[in-house]
Design a protein around this motif. Structure first.
Motif, PDB file in Angstrom:
ATOM      1  N   UNK A 166     -39.344  20.704 -22.881  1.00  0.00           N
ATOM      2  CA  UNK A 166     -39.853  21.634 -21.908  1.00  0.00           C
ATOM      3  C   UNK A 166     -41.287  21.562 -21.535  1.00  0.00           C
ATOM      4  N   UNK A 167     -41.474  21.606 -20.294  1.00  0.00           N
ATOM      5  CA  UNK A 167     -42.964  21.587 -19.705  1.00  0.00           C
ATOM      6  C   UNK A 167     -43.213  22.683 -19.070  1.00  0.00           C
ATOM      7  N   UNK A 168     -43.915  23.673 -19.499  1.00  0.00           N
ATOM      8  CA  UNK A 168     -44.303  24.957 -18.849  1.00  0.00           C
ATOM      9  C   UNK A 168     -45.585  24.464 -17.597  1.00  0.00           C
ATOM     10  N   UNK A 169     -45.178  25.141 -16.570  1.00  0.00           N
ATOM     11  CA  UNK A 169     -46.203  25.185 -15.476  1.00  0.00           C
ATOM     12  C   UNK A 169     -45.544  25.871 -14.102  1.00  0.00           C
ATOM     13  N   UNK A 170     -46.518  26.227 -13.323  1.00  0.00           N
ATOM     14  CA  UNK A 170     -46.339  26.468 -11.850  1.00  0.00           C
ATOM     15  C   UNK A 170     -45.565  25.857 -11.067  1.00  0.00           C
ATOM     16  N   UNK A 171     -45.027  26.357  -9.858  1.00  0.00           N
ATOM     17  CA  UNK A 171     -43.977  25.454  -9.129  1.00  0.00           C
ATOM     18  C   UNK A 171     -44.836  24.363  -8.370  1.00  0.00           C
ATOM     19  N   UNK A 172     -45.980  24.533  -8.219  1.00  0.00           N
ATOM     20  CA  UNK A 172     -46.858  23.363  -7.795  1.00  0.00           C
ATOM     21  C   UNK A 172     -47.162  22.168  -8.726  1.00  0.00           C
ATOM     22  N   UNK A 173     -47.360  22.787 -10.069  1.00  0.00           N
ATOM     23  CA  UNK A 173     -47.374  21.614 -11.027  1.00  0.00           C
ATOM     24  C   UNK A 173     -46.360  20.758 -11.281  1.00  0.00           C
ATOM     25  N   UNK A 174     -44.962  21.351 -11.202  1.00  0.00           N
ATOM     26  CA  UNK A 174     -43.820  20.605 -11.266  1.00  0.00           C
ATOM     27  C   UNK A 174     -43.328  19.871 -10.096  1.00  0.00           C
ATOM     28  N   UNK A 175     -43.876  20.196  -8.981  1.00  0.00           N
ATOM     29  CA  UNK A 175     -43.672  19.501  -7.746  1.00  0.00           C
ATOM     30  C   UNK A 175     -44.477  18.157  -7.868  1.00  0.00           C
ATOM     31  N   UNK A 176     -45.910  18.294  -8.614  1.00  0.00           N
ATOM     32  CA  UNK A 176     -46.524  17.268  -8.481  1.00  0.00           C
ATOM     33  C   UNK A 176     -45.946  16.105  -9.741  1.00  0.00           C
ATOM     34  N   UNK A 177     -45.289  16.940 -10.787  1.00  0.00           N
ATOM     35  CA  UNK A 177     -44.567  16.198 -11.765  1.00  0.00           C
ATOM     36  C   UNK A 177     -43.470  15.740 -11.500  1.00  0.00           C
TER      37      UNK A 177
END
Length: 272
Positions: A32-43
């Motif tokens: 699991x990688x925690x982050x905001x939606x924008x971070x996961x968009x980039x990921x």
């Protein structure tokens, strides 16, 4: 190789993830990688994660790289409550006024631009970053928006889910489970399907016993809100990716393409 899952530590995603908390050893093949939606968009786009309930606009930004889970999403019955424009003045007066945009979700940013330009015929001045007292309005999402609801600092606030549904007569899809096609390889595919089924089970357990589920979630991800507000919030959220919501997502992409916010409106492609 572990299946890397983007986890969003916002209340809206508690049904997706609460049941995994404290059971990580049962999913040793999942990271699991925690982050905001924008971070996961980039990921998702750079390949650092395999799937996430990410901002729905992410799919349209690189559609050939992704498929969508066909049955789960983040939508609303009418008001979403956690994606809102807070303003010092009526929305109709925001042309040439300064609107501060959250950096956490490109879907919400693009939805706001579509609503202001196409529904209201407005041309605000946009800025990114932290809201300042000289700004005329600000877009907040997630727990920040829910907390701002309780502060009552702005004369006006507008729920973007309600504005879209009132305009287009369909519920808006803020988040979709976006899956990188790299997760469909033989060494990950079995883990992927097992994980998605566990996610469906997690949502069902939340429906059956939200009090217990929230106890677990809030112990890990506390918020500065009364418990009654938190519990009532879920009456506005719907996690079923119905045909109506799929049509709404395609319509959103069409509007985004018409304004040049994405290159073109893609055809939705599902896992199965």
């Amino acid at each position: 190789m572990a299946l890397r899952v983007g986890r969003i530590p916002f209340l809206v995603c508690a049904p997706f993830f609460h049941d995994f908390l404290g059971r990580e050893s049962e999913f040793s093949d999942v990271e699991f990688v925690d982050g905001a939606p924008s971070a996961h968009c980039a990921g998702l786009k750079n390949g650092s994660i395999h799937l996430s309930p990410a901002s729905s606009i992410t799919f349209a930004q690189k559609p050939d790289a992704f498929v969508l889970a066909p049955d789960i999403c983040t939508s609303c019955s009418f008001e979403v409550r956690s994606v809102k424009l807070f303003s010092k003045m009526p929305i109709e007066e925001l042309s040439h006024k300064m609107v501060c945009l959250t950096a956490q979700s490109m879907t919400s940013i693009n939805l706001l631009k579509i609503l202001l330009q196409e529904r209201f015929g407005l041309e605000p001045v946009y800025k990114s970053g932290t809201y300042e007292s000289t700004d005329d309005a600000c877009l907040l999402i997630g727990d920040q928006a829910l907390e701002e609801n309780e502060r009552h600092r702005f004369a006006y606030d507008y729920d973007l889910g309600a504005l879209w549904q009132d305009w287009q007569h369909v519920p808006f899809v803020f988040g979709a489970w976006i899956i990188a096609k790299s997760a469909l390889k033989p060494d990950l595919e079995q883990t992927l399907f097992r994980y998605l089924q566990a996610t469906r089970d997690s949502v069902e357990k939340f429906r059956e016993n939200p009090i217990q589920a929230l106890d677990r979630w809030l112990a890990c991800y506390p918020v500065d809100l009364p418990r009654s507000i938190v519990e009532n919030y879920y009456s506005a959220i719907d996690y079923r990716f119905t045909d109506e919501r799929k049509s709404s997502l395609s319509l959103f992409f069409e509007h985004a393409a018409a304004l040049g916010l994405i290159e073109k409106a893609p055809t939705l492609e599902f896992l199965y």
